[in-house]
Structure formats: C-alpha cells, structure tokens
Design an enzyme around this catalytic site. Structure first.
Site, PDB file in Angstrom:
ATOM      1  N   GLU A 434       0.728   5.992  -6.613  1.00 14.11           N
ATOM      2  CA  GLU A 434       0.717   7.089  -5.631  1.00 14.11           C
ATOM      3  C   GLU A 434       0.290   8.430  -6.213  1.00 14.11           C
ATOM      4  O   GLU A 434       1.059   9.396  -6.189  1.00 14.11           O
ATOM      5  CB  GLU A 434       2.101   7.226  -4.984  1.00 14.11           C
ATOM      6  CG  GLU A 434       2.490   6.040  -4.159  1.00 14.11           C
ATOM      7  CD  GLU A 434       3.761   6.250  -3.344  1.00 14.11           C
ATOM      8  OE1 GLU A 434       4.383   7.332  -3.451  1.00 14.11           O
ATOM      9  OE2 GLU A 434       4.129   5.340  -2.593  1.00 14.11           O
ATOM     10  N   GLU A 509       4.621  -1.931  -3.455  1.00 17.97           N
ATOM     11  CA  GLU A 509       5.911  -1.303  -3.134  1.00 17.97           C
ATOM     12  C   GLU A 509       6.155  -1.458  -1.638  1.00 17.97           C
ATOM     13  O   GLU A 509       5.336  -1.005  -0.828  1.00 17.97           O
ATOM     14  CB  GLU A 509       5.863   0.174  -3.539  1.00 17.97           C
ATOM     15  CG  GLU A 509       7.221   0.766  -3.790  1.00 17.97           C
ATOM     16  CD  GLU A 509       7.121   2.185  -4.340  1.00 17.97           C
ATOM     17  OE1 GLU A 509       6.457   2.389  -5.390  1.00 17.97           O
ATOM     18  OE2 GLU A 509       7.694   3.087  -3.716  1.00 17.97           O
TER      19      GLU A 509
END
Ligand code: GAL
Length: 798
Positions: A434, A509
C-alpha cells in the site's frame, strides 16, 4: 558466561571421518549480561554526552560516552535479550495519529526521554582464539543503531527490522575485557503500528576462519524435483592466497548422511571470493509439505590448505512451488488454496521481544486453526519465526518494510532475500504494501521493476507480488508485478481477472473484521466491538465475505486475513482507551475469538461446532440474545434447557444464527455431519472459585532462553470455566525461571504487561489471562503460583 550453540556437534556426528579443525566456526549466543540505560534524543547531557563529545573525529576515541570501554555502567539496569524497552512504559493519551497507531506508548519524536537506548556488554576473549575472525551478528535492533567495540565505531543500521553483522576482528583485546556498545534511536517510526524499541532479537558472536563461507547469503540451497543445488560463496581474508576446496554433505533429519558432493578445489587470491555451484540428487527424497514439513540439512565444508576451515549447516526442504494463472498455487504439484493470515510481530506481555518458543507457540496456534500461510506484514521477520514455519509446515509471504529502490531500501530487500531464501516455508516475496504516494505512478512502476529484477537475480526459484489497495487499477506497480496482490477491494476482482487473464491473483490482505474476544455487545465507552463476524472498516469485509469469494474461484489463489492475532496499536474502530487492534482472529494472547471457529470450521477437516456467546447474562432474562453457530456440520438443532429452538441446514462457508430470549441454564447445539452426531453446549456458571493453569509444556531447558506460555482461567465450584471472570490474579515463580510478561487480551486494558510494582499481576479478561515464563540457567524444578482473592490458589511445577 555464554551458552554455545555450535554447528559443530551435528557435523561431528555425520562426518566422523573428517578431523574437524579447531577453527571451524562457532555461533555463540550473546543474549545475556547486558547493561541498559535510556538516553535522551533532545538533551545531550542526558544522553551521556553523545553529540557533545567529538567521538567520530579519531579512530577508537569514544571517550566521555558509553561507547568508551572505560565508561562506568555499574548503575545501569541488567537486562537480557531479546529486550523491548517500550513494552514496560505506561500508556499515555496524546491526541496524535502516530501515537495512536503505536498503541499510546510514549516513544517517538514527542518523547525524546524514552526514545534512545544504550546497551553495553563486557566479555572476555581468549588469546588462543586469535587468528580467527570474529563477527558480531545483531538480528534486529529497533532502530537506527550504532555499534562500537572497544571504543571503535564499526557501523550502523538504519533499519529496525533487518539484521546486521560487523567484523570486529581487528579490535579484539585478547585476555582482556572487551566492551560491545549499541545505541538505538527510536525517535523516528518506521511503521504505523506498535514497533517496540531496543535489541529485540538475538545477538551472536560468530568465530570463523579467515577462509570462510561469506557471512551474508554465503550458501544458497534450492531444489527442483529431487535435485538439490547448493551455491556456496567462499571468501579468503588471509594475508596470503589460499588453496581452498568446498563440498557438501546432505543428511536426513536424523543426521544420517544420504548424499555427498565431489570436493571442488580452487585457489583464492587475497580478499577474493568465489561461488561454487554443486548439484546433488536425493532420488527417494521425502518432500517438504504442509502436512509433513520434512527438513534435510546441507552441510557445506570448506577446506583451506587441506584442513577443514569452515562449515555451515543449512536446513532445507525438497519441494516445488508453482503458480498457475488459472488454478492458483501448487505445492509439489498439488493444489493448495492459501488460507493465510497477516501478522505483526508483537505478543502479549513481551512486546516485540519474543522468546523463540513463542514463535513456535503462535505458529502452532495458527496451524491448529487451519491456516497454512503467514504474511510477514510489513517487515522482515525474526529469523526464528521462519524456523518455526519451516518446522511446523506454514507457507510464508516474506516482505520488506517498504517499496523503494534507493540504495538503503534496495539493500534491505537484498539482505532479506539473501537471509531468507533457503527457507522452504517462504513461497513468494512481497515487494511492498500500500504505497499510496507511489503505487499508481510511473515511479512506482520503475521501483517495482527494479525490485522484481533484484528478486529474480538473487532467487530465481520464486516469484513476487505486491500488496496493492488499488481495486481494479492496472497502473504503476500492477503493470509489472508477476502476481497481482489485492488488499481488500475484491468487489471487482472477477472483472480484473477477465481483463488480465495472464496475471495470477492473490488476496494479499483481506477481511479486517473487528471483534473483541468474549464481548457480545457494542461498548463505545470501553471501546469494545461485538465478537460476531459483522463489523469491519469501510475498506474491508467480513471473514465470510472474502472466504466465500475465494473458495469458489480456482484462479483466486486464496488470501491473507488481516490479522491472525491482535497487535498493539491501530485501535480501529475506536481510539483511547482502546490501545490495541481488534483485527485479530485471536487476541493478543492467542485466545480464540468467535471468528476463529468460522475459519477453523472451513479451513480444517476437524468436527467444529461452536456456540457464541457464553450463557452468563444476569439481568438480561427474557431479552433477546444473538446466538451464532460456527460449524462444518450439515445441520444444527439448538436447545435451550432441553426445549428445541428449531433445526437449520448449514450453508457451506457460512454460519447459523438464532435469536434466543435469555433464560439461565444450558444452551445446547446438536449437529449431524455425514450422519455423525456432534454436540456442544454453553452453560450459565456460578462465580469463579478456582484458578486453572494450562502450560504450553512442562519442561524447560536451563539455557536462559527456553520459555513456557501459561494460560490462566477460572472455574466455578462445579469445574465449569467462568467466561466473564475478571478477578485480579497475582503470579510468582521460584527456582529456574522468571516471569517476563503478562497479558489478558483486553484491547482497552491499561494494566502493565511488565512488573512495575515489584509483583506480577493481571486481571482476567473474558475469564482468561496469560503469563510468559522464561528459563534462567539454574537447574531444578520451577514452581509457579497463581493467587486471587477468594479463589483457590493454583500451582504448577515445571
Ligand atoms: C491496511 C494496511 C494494514 C492495516 C490494515 C487495517 O490498509 O496494509 O497495515 O493498517 O489496513 O485494516
């Protein structure tokens, strides 16, 4: 003075024909006998004059600071590694996102008085050992560490997660005291979660011959079918050329020799290094798998002038990993759905300073739940975590701290690959997570390309992914990444797969369901979330939503639920007084939450039938209670005090619910699975009467390292566990062990994890608490006692 863990013994067992010279390497644990003191990041006088004394102007002149060997540290605290100085600090409310993210511990830029740690260790070196090389290996210091030996600065390490080794040969004082000094500076964070501070992993002293296997990535073992390839880099640090040779012996796990390579001779000029590649066959190899994680050992032997000079032992597994764009992951040619969890590295009681046993304990708990994969989010893990995954059979997605190809971070990724590429558990690399500022950009694409190429160069046996929270965007990093990683945002994943059919897809995730163990009613004051799989942040999903999606699609490789365990920091969805996350499938201690049984039902073949909540609801008589059943049975009938509340069919990968008007007594579920009857019940209990202790094992090695996890609960007069007990329990030990931390999994508890009042204590939360005990070096029985007001005391002998 120090415990020795030598490679030597194994080598001698299997190579009795070889006269192993004195000079073969030793790997000595350096965890004991450290002195510790906090310094100061903003006041040089309180930082022992560091930055006031000009200690970098002349070699070996660290005078006037703790780096000076003559410095008097007798009033400093005695500590043993692994050590985390933050876990013992009190919680403190500050309205600040970083403090919140780090679990309201007063460390970092706002707390200069808590953010520098000085460590000193004195040790003797025998002149008989001179002629060898000496390397200090620090497996992990949080963070920005600087290291001196005998006043000589030998180097620093910016990273709080990568280890570092320093050759200290030239600075040794033989037959005299040597002083190793480490200064750690935690005033800057690296992550947005609890990170601890200090020398929180092992330290080793390695003694090696001048002709030796390179310290970093010196042996690379990889397997294809039943062929084992061993690449060994040998270095000559003699002051003259060396006639060297290298060969490898492979043993099975009992130490029996099963293959031996030819000795390959070569000469090395001064300071020259050479990599020798050998291939050995193990025709009848037992494969490493999740069910049978069989480990072989490659023992690489280096000779110099005809005598054994060095030997390195590497555990490896024979296994293949294949990634298929249509069918997902294959281990040894068999399909494996990734049933994974992301985890941070801290645990109840001890912060980030986990004894090795705790790594095995945590991986064991995850296996028990049915997980088969672990993502080391978002940093290089402790080496022993990977040992546990190799030994117990758990796949690992290994990740550096961040995505950056600048010199510092490219090196961090290089070191990670060189350190971890021999572990059979590591099945893929993640190049990052991210990166909001970068992931969609052309710069992101270039950085990713660089890291992917580096990975391919250092470890062509694996591939890599990137944890992108970018939905279906095919930009930047996603354009070049071999395996597309989805962090959440799975709503459009079918479309993504259709548009990019050649890029395999994994859920790097998923989930991020928030729950508090043993709490079933939302409590915004205490900051508790009900323990049902129903609350999640805007970007996330329930466990059921992601797993139903993953289970139905062969091309979706599976995923990593955020997170296996609660961790300190990120107290979503609340803030203070909440100090740790609610994302765990288990709490900080590893006690299962309700959602644990969802995963266990669908991730294992065990007969699972679990009722939530407990049945102690005084004052709620006649009021509706949501009953949630996790099971893999075909149908379930629920009974309250013998009266049927109806029978329901179980949806695959789902759960069942009833709304039941509370009446004390017994709530029983009767289920049938393939015609077999399974039952489970919850009962209204009396109040806590007795303490129950459940240790993870009952023997300890007197080696200063071994540890036991003792789970504490309370039962009523009839021996039934009391699920809402909250009694304060006092703990003590006598003999060969010490308590090193306590916890109870309450995400809003501000009770200390460490002993601050001179006595160890912790309240039960949801009927449970946990104590972590570490061995010292005294032989003999350890007695452990748990006492609480009005409760029958419990004792345990280890
Ligand atoms: C992700 C992030 C994790 C954690 C998680 C919480 O975006 O990668 O580190 O913050 O969200 O849901």
């Amino acid at each position: 003075m120090v415990s020795k863990r030598l490679f030597l013994s194994a080598i001698i067992t299997c190579l009795s024909v070889i006269a192993v010279a004195q000079s073969v390497r030793t790997h000595i644990n350096f965890d004991t006998d450290w002195k510790f003191h906090r310094g100061h990041a903003a006041d040089a006088a309180r930082d022992f004059n560091y930055s006031l004394e000009t200690i970098f102007s002349k070699s070996g002149s660290a005078w006037g600071t703790p780096a000076d060997p003559a410095f008097d540290d007798k009033n400093w605290e005695d500590v043993q590694l692994p050590h985390d100085w933050v876990v013992g600090l009190p919680f403190q409310y500050v309205k600040n996102n970083d403090i919140d993210g780090h679990g309201y511990k007063p460390v970092g830029g706002l707390f200069p008085e808590n953010s520098i740690g000085w460590y000193r260790k004195s040790f003797e070196m025998n002149r008989a050992d001179s002629g060898n090389r000496f390397v200090i290996q620090l497996d992990g210091v949080y963070r920005d560490s600087k290291v001196w030996i005998n006043g000589y600065y030998v180097g620093g390490n910016f990273s709080g997660y990568n280890g570092a080794s320093y050759d200290i040969t030239d600075f040794i004082r033989f037959n005299k005291t040597n002083v190793l000094v480490v200064r750690a500076d935690a005033s800057q964070y690296e992550g947005w979660f609890y990170e601890g501070a200090g020398i929180y992993r092992h330290v080793w002293l390695n003694t090696i011959n001048n002709v030796h296997v390179a310290t970093e990535g010196g042996v690379y073992v990889h397997t294809a079918a039943k062929t084992v390839t061993i690449e060994t880099k040998v270095v000559n640090k003699n002051i003259h050329p060396a006639n060297a040779s290298v060969y490898t012996v492979i043993t099975d796990r009992s130490g029996k020799k099963i293959a031996q390579g030819k000795e390959v001779p070569f000469t090395l000029a001064i300071n020259e290094s050479r990599t020798v590649k050998q291939e050995l066959n193990i025709p009848a190899a037992t494969l490493w798998s999740l069910e049978n994680p069989y480990l072989y050992r490659a023992i690489v032997i280096v000779k110099s002038e005809g005598r054994v000079a060095d030997s390195v032992q590497v555990r490896f597994g024979v296994r293949t990993i294949t990634v298929d764009k249509d069918k997902g992951l294959f281990v040894n040619g068999l399909p494996v759905k990734v049933k994974g969890v992301c985890c941070h590295q801290d645990h109840a009681g001890v912060g980030v300073a986990l004894p090795d046993q705790l790594q095995y304990y945590r991986i064991g708990l995850l296996k028990e739940m049915g997980a088969n994969a672990y993502r080391t989010s978002h940093n290089p893990p402790t080496p022993e975590l990977l040992d546990a995954c190799d030994s117990l059979g758990m796949l690992v997605l290994d990740e550096p701290r961040l995505l950056n190809s600048g010199t510092e971070y490219e090196n961090q990724f290089r070191q990670l690959i060189l350190r971890d590429r021999n572990h059979p558990s590591v099945f893929m690399w993640s190049i990052g997570n991210e990166e909001f500022a970068t992931q969609r950009t052309d710069i992101g694409k270039r950085i990713a390309q660089n890291q992917i190429l580096l990975q391919q160069e250092l470890d062509p046996s694996r591939t890599s992914t990137y944890a992108a929270n970018m939905g279906n965007d095919f930009k930047g990093v996603n354009e070049v990444i071999p395996v597309r990683g989805f962090n959440y945002n799975l709503y459009g994943v079918d479309g993504y797969h259709k548009d990019h059919p050649n890029q395999p897809v994994i859920g790097t995730e998923v989930a991020s369901t928030v729950t508090t163990r043993s709490i079933y009613v939302k409590d915004t004051v205490r900051a508790y979330v009900p323990d049902y799989d129903s609350t999640y942040p805007s970007w996330a999903s329930t466990a059921e939503q992601w797993w139903q999606l993953a289970a139905k699609r062969d091309w979706f490789m599976g995923g990593f639920a955020w997170t296996g365990f609660d961790y300190r920091g990120e107290p979503t969805p609340y803030n203070w007084p909440n100090i740790n996350s609610h994302f765990g499938i288990m709490d900080m201690c590893g006690f299962p939450k309700n959602v644990y049984y969802y995963y266990q039902a669908w991730w294992t073949d065990k007969d699972i039938l679990h009722i939530a909540p407990h049945w102690n609801w005084p004052g709620k008589e006649g009021q509706p209670v949501l009953v949630w059943i996790n099971t893999n049975a075909d149908n379930v009938e629920l009974f309250l005090n013998g009266k049927s509340l109806g029978k329901k069919d179980m949806p695959r990968n789902g759960h069942l619910r009833w709304t039941v008007n509370y009446e004390p007594g017994t709530l029983e579920a009767v289920a049938f699975k393939n015609g077999k009857k399974i039952t489970s019940k919850v009962e209204t209990t009396g109040k806590a009467a007795r303490i129950i202790l459940t240790p993870s094992k009952t023997t300890l090695s007197a080696d200063n390292e071994d540890a036991v996890v003792v789970n504490v609960s309370a039962v009523d007069a009839q021996g039934r566990e009391v699920p809402d007990a909250a009694d304060l329990i006092h703990f003590s030990t006598e003999g060969g062990a010490v308590i090193i931390g306590v916890g109870n999994g309450d995400p809003s508890s501000h009770e200390p994890d460490q002993c601050v009042t001179g006595a160890w204590q912790r309240s039960l939360f949801g009927g449970k608490a946990q104590v972590i005990i570490r061995a010292n070096n005294k032989q003999g029985a350890v007695s452990f006692k748990a006492e609480g007001n009005g409760l029958q005391t419990a004792t345990l002998t280890l």
